[in-house]
Design a protein around this motif. Structure first.
Motif, PDB file in Angstrom:
ATOM      1  N   GLY A 151       0.824  -1.192   0.000  1.00  0.00           N
ATOM      2  CA  GLY A 151       0.000   0.000   0.000  1.00  0.00           C
ATOM      3  C   GLY A 151       0.863   1.248   0.000  1.00  0.00           C
ATOM      4  N   ALA A 152       0.211   2.382  -0.277  1.00  0.00           N
ATOM      5  CA  ALA A 152       0.924   3.661  -0.302  1.00  0.00           C
ATOM      6  C   ALA A 152       0.009   4.742   0.257  1.00  0.00           C
ATOM      7  CB  ALA A 152       1.339   4.012  -1.729  1.00  0.00           C
ATOM      8  N   THR A 153       0.633   5.806   0.744  1.00  0.00           N
ATOM      9  CA  THR A 153      -0.108   6.960   1.234  1.00  0.00           C
ATOM     10  C   THR A 153      -0.081   8.040   0.162  1.00  0.00           C
ATOM     11  OG1 THR A 153       1.803   8.062   2.202  1.00  0.00           O
ATOM     12  CG2 THR A 153       0.671   6.436   3.581  1.00  0.00           C
ATOM     13  N   ASP A 154      -0.714   9.133   0.439  1.00  0.00           N
ATOM     14  CA  ASP A 154      -0.650  10.262  -0.494  1.00  0.00           C
ATOM     15  C   ASP A 154       0.434  11.255  -0.094  1.00  0.00           C
ATOM     16  OD1 ASP A 154      -1.846  11.346   1.719  1.00  0.00           O
ATOM     17  OD2 ASP A 154      -3.608  12.092   0.670  1.00  0.00           O
ATOM     18  N   ALA A 155       1.336  10.826   0.807  1.00  0.00           N
ATOM     19  CA  ALA A 155       2.458  11.691   1.200  1.00  0.00           C
ATOM     20  C   ALA A 155       3.249  12.055  -0.053  1.00  0.00           C
ATOM     21  CB  ALA A 155       3.350  10.975   2.209  1.00  0.00           C
ATOM     22  N   ARG A 156       3.663  13.288  -0.143  1.00  0.00           N
ATOM     23  CA  ARG A 156       4.286  13.777  -1.363  1.00  0.00           C
ATOM     24  C   ARG A 156       5.720  13.293  -1.561  1.00  0.00           C
ATOM     25  NH1 ARG A 156       7.094  18.438  -2.308  1.00  0.00           N
ATOM     26  NH2 ARG A 156       7.373  18.872  -4.482  1.00  0.00           N
ATOM     27  N   ASP A 157       6.536  13.372  -0.543  1.00  0.00           N
ATOM     28  CA  ASP A 157       7.963  13.129  -0.740  1.00  0.00           C
ATOM     29  C   ASP A 157       8.488  11.957   0.076  1.00  0.00           C
ATOM     30  OD1 ASP A 157       8.243  15.245  -2.490  1.00  0.00           O
ATOM     31  OD2 ASP A 157       8.878  16.661  -0.952  1.00  0.00           O
ATOM     32  N   PRO A 158       9.306  11.106  -0.560  1.00  0.00           N
ATOM     33  CA  PRO A 158       9.991  10.056   0.180  1.00  0.00           C
ATOM     34  C   PRO A 158      11.283  10.601   0.796  1.00  0.00           C
ATOM     35  CG  PRO A 158      10.537   9.884  -2.129  1.00  0.00           C
ATOM     36  CD  PRO A 158       9.550  11.033  -1.998  1.00  0.00           C
ATOM     37  N   LEU A 159      11.819   9.862   1.741  1.00  0.00           N
ATOM     38  CA  LEU A 159      13.135  10.182   2.300  1.00  0.00           C
ATOM     39  C   LEU A 159      14.187   9.625   1.354  1.00  0.00           C
ATOM     40  CD1 LEU A 159      14.735  11.306   4.730  1.00  0.00           C
ATOM     41  CD2 LEU A 159      14.563   9.027   5.762  1.00  0.00           C
ATOM     42  N   LEU A 160      15.209  10.414   1.069  1.00  0.00           N
ATOM     43  CA  LEU A 160      16.278  10.005   0.158  1.00  0.00           C
ATOM     44  C   LEU A 160      17.616  10.003   0.883  1.00  0.00           C
ATOM     45  CD1 LEU A 160      15.249  12.176  -2.926  1.00  0.00           C
ATOM     46  CD2 LEU A 160      14.657   9.788  -2.455  1.00  0.00           C
ATOM     47  N   PHE A 161      18.523   9.155   0.401  1.00  0.00           N
ATOM     48  CA  PHE A 161      19.879   9.092   0.942  1.00  0.00           C
ATOM     49  C   PHE A 161      20.843   9.391  -0.193  1.00  0.00           C
ATOM     50  CE2 PHE A 161      23.676   6.883   2.635  1.00  0.00           C
ATOM     51  CZ  PHE A 161      23.718   7.474   3.889  1.00  0.00           C
ATOM     52  N   TYR A 162      21.680  10.416  -0.002  1.00  0.00           N
ATOM     53  CA  TYR A 162      22.614  10.860  -1.030  1.00  0.00           C
ATOM     54  C   TYR A 162      23.827  11.466  -0.346  1.00  0.00           C
ATOM     55  CZ  TYR A 162      24.468  13.641  -4.903  1.00  0.00           C
ATOM     56  OH  TYR A 162      25.290  14.186  -5.843  1.00  0.00           O
ATOM     57  N   THR A 163      25.012  11.101  -0.790  1.00  0.00           N
ATOM     58  CA  THR A 163      26.287  11.571  -0.240  1.00  0.00           C
ATOM     59  C   THR A 163      26.325  11.460   1.281  1.00  0.00           C
ATOM     60  OG1 THR A 163      25.630  13.916  -0.255  1.00  0.00           O
ATOM     61  CG2 THR A 163      26.812  13.080  -2.205  1.00  0.00           C
ATOM     62  N   SER A 164      25.920  10.300   1.775  1.00  0.00           N
ATOM     63  CA  SER A 164      25.972   9.949   3.195  1.00  0.00           C
ATOM     64  C   SER A 164      25.078  10.800   4.090  1.00  0.00           C
ATOM     65  CB  SER A 164      27.420   9.995   3.708  1.00  0.00           C
ATOM     66  OG  SER A 164      28.214   9.079   3.000  1.00  0.00           O
ATOM     67  N   ALA A 165      24.021  11.371   3.527  1.00  0.00           N
ATOM     68  CA  ALA A 165      23.091  12.181   4.318  1.00  0.00           C
ATOM     69  C   ALA A 165      21.670  11.996   3.801  1.00  0.00           C
ATOM     70  CB  ALA A 165      23.476  13.647   4.250  1.00  0.00           C
ATOM     71  N   PHE A 166      20.677  12.279   4.660  1.00  0.00           N
ATOM     72  CA  PHE A 166      19.280  12.229   4.268  1.00  0.00           C
ATOM     73  C   PHE A 166      18.879  13.523   3.581  1.00  0.00           C
ATOM     74  CE2 PHE A 166      18.979   9.230   7.994  1.00  0.00           C
ATOM     75  CZ  PHE A 166      18.784   8.099   7.216  1.00  0.00           C
TER      76      PHE A 166
END
Length: 172
Positions: A151-166
């Motif tokens: 399932g999924a919510t209508d939350a707009r943005d996911p959390l991302l991991f890039y260059t060792s940071a969120f």
């Protein structure tokens, strides 16, 4: 055509080992908290950054986990897991589930999936799976899950991991 000069270049095994994390850190990934119940019925979980879809028919997903993980054996013993795709505002949860040894569920709201695995409140999306395969690959294990519910919510943005940071998405 625009070209850039690399600031990192590695060709020998030693150079590759030294540059590996920096170069792979240039690849943006989603952040997933894998959750399950241990053999006493208590929730357990860990953060993974190497989550992927594998197949549509049958519906399969996969992630990699370090062979030194103390949490994954508890997940494997349960035989199923829930992959919680974290929302942009869940960076603290992503950090907490990445730590070893702590009570990761203290103060965390969750509800059980139909199969019983913890589905984290506020997650961007979730995928409940039975473990189909665990295969050693290098210093990690490849874990393949057969999807039983999602399932999924209508939350707009996911959390991302890039260059060792969120991070989170920003408008282009």
């Amino acid at each position: 055509m625009r070209t850039t000069t690399p600031h990192i270049s590695a060709t020998t095994p030693d150079e590759i080992r030294d540059a590996y994390r920096t170069v792979l850190g240039k690849f943006c990934t989603g952040v997933v908290a894998v959750t399950a119940l241990d053999d006493t019925g208590n929730p357990v979980g860990l953060t993974v950054g190497s989550f992927s879809s594998v197949s549509l028919d049958p519906a399969l997903v996969a992630f990699f986990v370090g062979q030194g993980s103390t949490t994954f054996p508890k997940v494997a013993a349960h035989g199923r897991f829930c992959a919680n795709i974290l929302s942009a505002d869940q960076h603290d949860l992503g950090r907490a589930f990445a730590r070893s040894g702590a009570d990761k569920f203290r103060g965390i709201d969750w509800t059980p999936t139909h199969a019983g695995s913890p589905r984290l409140t506020g997650a961007h999306a979730w995928i409940d799976c039975d473990i189909d395969l665990v295969q050693p690959v290098g210093d990690h294990d490849l874990v393949v899950g057969r999807v039983v519910e999602l399932g999924a919510t209508d939350a707009r943005d996911p959390l991302l991991f890039y260059t060792s940071a969120f991070h989170q998405l920003s408008p282009a």
